[in-house]
Design a protein around this motif. Structure first.
Motif, PDB file in Angstrom:
ATOM      1  N   LEU A  44       0.826  -1.203   0.000  1.00  0.00           N
ATOM      2  CA  LEU A  44       0.000   0.000   0.000  1.00  0.00           C
ATOM      3  C   LEU A  44       0.864   1.258   0.000  1.00  0.00           C
ATOM      4  O   LEU A  44       0.523   2.259  -0.645  1.00  0.00           O
ATOM      5  CB  LEU A  44      -0.944  -0.019   1.200  1.00  0.00           C
ATOM      6  CG  LEU A  44      -1.942  -1.186   1.207  1.00  0.00           C
ATOM      7  CD1 LEU A  44      -2.689  -1.261   2.521  1.00  0.00           C
ATOM      8  CD2 LEU A  44      -2.930  -1.068   0.046  1.00  0.00           C
ATOM      9  N   TYR A  82      -5.233   4.002  -5.335  1.00  0.00           N
ATOM     10  CA  TYR A  82      -6.461   3.329  -4.909  1.00  0.00           C
ATOM     11  C   TYR A  82      -6.277   1.825  -5.065  1.00  0.00           C
ATOM     12  O   TYR A  82      -5.516   1.360  -5.913  1.00  0.00           O
ATOM     13  CB  TYR A  82      -7.648   3.761  -5.770  1.00  0.00           C
ATOM     14  CG  TYR A  82      -8.011   5.215  -5.652  1.00  0.00           C
ATOM     15  CD1 TYR A  82      -9.059   5.633  -4.831  1.00  0.00           C
ATOM     16  CD2 TYR A  82      -7.307   6.182  -6.370  1.00  0.00           C
ATOM     17  CE1 TYR A  82      -9.400   6.975  -4.722  1.00  0.00           C
ATOM     18  CE2 TYR A  82      -7.640   7.526  -6.268  1.00  0.00           C
ATOM     19  CZ  TYR A  82      -8.689   7.915  -5.441  1.00  0.00           C
ATOM     20  OH  TYR A  82      -9.006   9.257  -5.326  1.00  0.00           O
ATOM     21  N   VAL A  83      -7.012   1.074  -4.248  1.00  0.00           N
ATOM     22  CA  VAL A  83      -7.024  -0.375  -4.394  1.00  0.00           C
ATOM     23  C   VAL A  83      -8.475  -0.837  -4.510  1.00  0.00           C
ATOM     24  O   VAL A  83      -9.360  -0.328  -3.806  1.00  0.00           O
ATOM     25  CB  VAL A  83      -6.312  -1.072  -3.209  1.00  0.00           C
ATOM     26  CG1 VAL A  83      -7.005  -0.786  -1.885  1.00  0.00           C
ATOM     27  CG2 VAL A  83      -6.217  -2.570  -3.435  1.00  0.00           C
ATOM     28  N   VAL A  84      -8.713  -1.762  -5.425  1.00  0.00           N
ATOM     29  CA  VAL A  84     -10.048  -2.329  -5.640  1.00  0.00           C
ATOM     30  C   VAL A  84      -9.916  -3.845  -5.536  1.00  0.00           C
ATOM     31  O   VAL A  84      -9.075  -4.454  -6.202  1.00  0.00           O
ATOM     32  CB  VAL A  84     -10.610  -1.940  -7.026  1.00  0.00           C
ATOM     33  CG1 VAL A  84     -11.923  -2.682  -7.293  1.00  0.00           C
ATOM     34  CG2 VAL A  84     -10.824  -0.433  -7.114  1.00  0.00           C
ATOM     35  N   ASN A  85     -10.761  -4.459  -4.709  1.00  0.00           N
ATOM     36  CA  ASN A  85     -10.693  -5.908  -4.525  1.00  0.00           C
ATOM     37  C   ASN A  85     -12.042  -6.556  -4.806  1.00  0.00           C
ATOM     38  O   ASN A  85     -13.019  -6.320  -4.093  1.00  0.00           O
ATOM     39  CB  ASN A  85     -10.246  -6.252  -3.103  1.00  0.00           C
ATOM     40  CG  ASN A  85      -9.939  -7.734  -2.939  1.00  0.00           C
ATOM     41  OD1 ASN A  85      -9.920  -8.494  -3.901  1.00  0.00           O
ATOM     42  ND2 ASN A  85      -9.696  -8.150  -1.699  1.00  0.00           N
ATOM     43  N   ILE A 105      -5.899  -9.237   0.884  1.00  0.00           N
ATOM     44  CA  ILE A 105      -5.458  -7.983   1.510  1.00  0.00           C
ATOM     45  C   ILE A 105      -5.386  -8.150   3.025  1.00  0.00           C
ATOM     46  O   ILE A 105      -6.281  -8.742   3.638  1.00  0.00           O
ATOM     47  CB  ILE A 105      -6.428  -6.825   1.196  1.00  0.00           C
ATOM     48  CG1 ILE A 105      -6.490  -6.562  -0.309  1.00  0.00           C
ATOM     49  CG2 ILE A 105      -6.006  -5.555   1.902  1.00  0.00           C
ATOM     50  CD1 ILE A 105      -7.405  -5.404  -0.688  1.00  0.00           C
ATOM     51  N   GLU A 154      -6.409  -6.723   5.921  1.00  0.00           N
ATOM     52  CA  GLU A 154      -7.483  -5.755   6.139  1.00  0.00           C
ATOM     53  C   GLU A 154      -7.140  -4.733   7.214  1.00  0.00           C
ATOM     54  O   GLU A 154      -7.516  -3.557   7.111  1.00  0.00           O
ATOM     55  CB  GLU A 154      -8.772  -6.497   6.492  1.00  0.00           C
ATOM     56  CG  GLU A 154     -10.025  -5.717   6.199  1.00  0.00           C
ATOM     57  CD  GLU A 154     -11.265  -6.590   6.239  1.00  0.00           C
ATOM     58  OE1 GLU A 154     -11.938  -6.596   7.288  1.00  0.00           O
ATOM     59  OE2 GLU A 154     -11.542  -7.282   5.236  1.00  0.00           O
ATOM     60  N   LEU A 168      -4.924  -2.269   5.583  1.00  0.00           N
ATOM     61  CA  LEU A 168      -5.687  -1.443   4.653  1.00  0.00           C
ATOM     62  C   LEU A 168      -6.455  -0.353   5.394  1.00  0.00           C
ATOM     63  O   LEU A 168      -6.453   0.809   4.979  1.00  0.00           O
ATOM     64  CB  LEU A 168      -6.655  -2.306   3.852  1.00  0.00           C
ATOM     65  CG  LEU A 168      -7.603  -1.552   2.912  1.00  0.00           C
ATOM     66  CD1 LEU A 168      -6.834  -0.750   1.881  1.00  0.00           C
ATOM     67  CD2 LEU A 168      -8.572  -2.520   2.232  1.00  0.00           C
ATOM     68  N   LEU A 172      -5.922   3.669   4.844  1.00  0.00           N
ATOM     69  CA  LEU A 172      -7.012   4.581   4.472  1.00  0.00           C
ATOM     70  C   LEU A 172      -7.177   5.691   5.505  1.00  0.00           C
ATOM     71  O   LEU A 172      -7.357   6.862   5.156  1.00  0.00           O
ATOM     72  CB  LEU A 172      -8.311   3.787   4.339  1.00  0.00           C
ATOM     73  CG  LEU A 172      -8.420   2.858   3.127  1.00  0.00           C
ATOM     74  CD1 LEU A 172      -9.572   1.879   3.302  1.00  0.00           C
ATOM     75  CD2 LEU A 172      -8.595   3.666   1.840  1.00  0.00           C
ATOM     76  N   ALA A 179     -10.333   3.231  -1.585  1.00  0.00           N
ATOM     77  CA  ALA A 179     -10.471   1.810  -1.923  1.00  0.00           C
ATOM     78  C   ALA A 179     -11.910   1.502  -2.298  1.00  0.00           C
ATOM     79  O   ALA A 179     -12.844   2.220  -1.913  1.00  0.00           O
ATOM     80  CB  ALA A 179     -10.047   0.928  -0.746  1.00  0.00           C
ATOM     81  N   LEU A 208     -14.208  -2.107  -2.215  1.00  0.00           N
ATOM     82  CA  LEU A 208     -14.132  -3.500  -1.770  1.00  0.00           C
ATOM     83  C   LEU A 208     -15.476  -4.205  -1.914  1.00  0.00           C
ATOM     84  O   LEU A 208     -16.492  -3.722  -1.421  1.00  0.00           O
ATOM     85  CB  LEU A 208     -13.706  -3.562  -0.299  1.00  0.00           C
ATOM     86  CG  LEU A 208     -12.429  -2.801   0.103  1.00  0.00           C
ATOM     87  CD1 LEU A 208     -12.253  -2.830   1.615  1.00  0.00           C
ATOM     88  CD2 LEU A 208     -11.219  -3.392  -0.594  1.00  0.00           C
ATOM     89  N   VAL A 258     -13.676   4.895   1.368  1.00  0.00           N
ATOM     90  CA  VAL A 258     -13.782   3.522   0.893  1.00  0.00           C
ATOM     91  C   VAL A 258     -15.229   3.237   0.510  1.00  0.00           C
ATOM     92  O   VAL A 258     -16.158   3.671   1.188  1.00  0.00           O
ATOM     93  CB  VAL A 258     -13.281   2.511   1.959  1.00  0.00           C
ATOM     94  CG1 VAL A 258     -14.061   2.654   3.247  1.00  0.00           C
ATOM     95  CG2 VAL A 258     -13.370   1.079   1.446  1.00  0.00           C
TER      96      VAL A 258
END
Length: 315
Positions: free
Chosen positions: A220, A228-231, A238, A240, A243, A247, A255, A257, A276
């Motif tokens: 990260l 940005y992260v998209v899961n 990840i 969590e 994360l 954030l 993010a 999710l 998020v």
């Protein structure tokens, strides 16, 4: 007389209607089968349907002495102890690619919602802040898509569909995968290299022991304060806790999710953060995806009971 099939995971009854027209279904409703059915009832069960993320260890298989086929509803099969199944001569099948388009669509939706701050913008209109001309730091101008670097971790069916969709937004697309493919996208040698390059990290990799918490605090940090992260894969990929901290401390910008380490996801650190966007594991939850997944389940079961190889085996 229709063949008997055990439903191991808890599914909405509507999803099993088509399958129930072809087979006699014994629904454990997510409970241990031995708590719902007698040993005599379970003794003749040769096939079961499960959700890929539901834990299915060897000890459960042992309560079904005649079990020879486990059919996953959906692409995933990470909850199935494949070694235990192999030891017991139980074959495993899934529904590869059946929900890929729907999941890819949601990945793009989450990316747009996070990068364009759709949730805060919606609230800004609803609560009267817009008409009152109140300032909102969450709605400051942000970079758009042209030229944005999209990094995709995992280039299977879903990853490829994400890539084609993101390319249409005039972005640059790169990826990291165990296999290097002949694709019109830049390939990276490691996840770290991909994270350092991209603006948005899209996670589309299959869950495994190798990918558990592979996206961690260091990953990260490499993504950066504008990243940005998209899961839409599995929550286990990840870390969590890391994360949520990233954030909160603005180590990354935001993010999106659809999956979580614990599902259903309880209110907590992630749900309290404005940067998020969260959805309840609905990536493949469209009518066409369910129809396609049911087709795969039915074809796998029909092949098994006919003494033929599964139509969609997990290899």
């Amino acid at each position: 007389m229709p063949e008997k099939v055990l439903i191991y995971s808890k599914f909405p009854k509507a999803l099993m209607v088509r399958i129930g027209e072809r087979f006699e279904l014994l629904d454990a409703a997510g409970k241990p089968p031995s708590e719902v059915f007698s040993a005599e009832q379970l003794s003749t069960i040769r096939a079961m349907i499960t959700a890929g993320g539901t834990q299915l260890p060897g000890r459960v298989m042992d309560t079904l002495p005649s079990l020879r086929a486990i059919v996953c509803y959906g692409t995933g099969y990470d909850g199935v102890d494949l070694a235990a199944a192999n030891e017991r001569n139980i074959i495993v099948g899934n529904s590869p690619g059946a929900n890929a388009a729907s999941v890819a669509d949601l990945a793009v939706t989450l990316m747009l919602a996070a990068t364009r701050r759709i949730i805060p913008a919606d609230a800004f209109v609803r609560d009267g802040s817009w008409v009152a001309s109140k300032p909102s730091p969450l709605l400051r101008a942000l970079p758009g898509n042209p030229g944005r670097r999209i990094g995709i971790y995992g280039m299977g069916e879903i990853g490829r569909k994400i890539a084609s969709r993101m390319a249409a937004f005039e972005t640059e697309v790169g990826y990291f995968s165990r296999t290097k493919y002949d694709l019109p996208y830049r390939s990276f040698e490691s996840l770290d290299a991909l994270a350092e390059w991209c603006d948005v990290l899209m996670i589309a990799v299959r869950a495994s022991t190798e990918t558990h918490h592979v996206v961690n605090a260091d990953t990260l940090k490499k993504l950066g304060s504008d990243g940005y992260v998209v899961n839409i894969a599995r929550g286990s990929v990840i870390d969590e806790t890391a994360l949520a901290a990233a954030l909160k401390d603005k180590v990354i910008a935001g993010a999106g999710l659809d999956v979580f380490e614990k599902e259903p996801h309880p209110p907590g650190a992630l749900t309290s953060l404005p940067n998020v966007v969260l959805t309840p594991h609905v990536g493949g939850h469209t009518q066409d995806s369910h129809a396609a997944m049911q087709d795969c389940v039915i074809k796998n079961l029909e092949a098994f009971f006919a003494g033929q190889p599964l139509a969609y085996p997990v290899r």
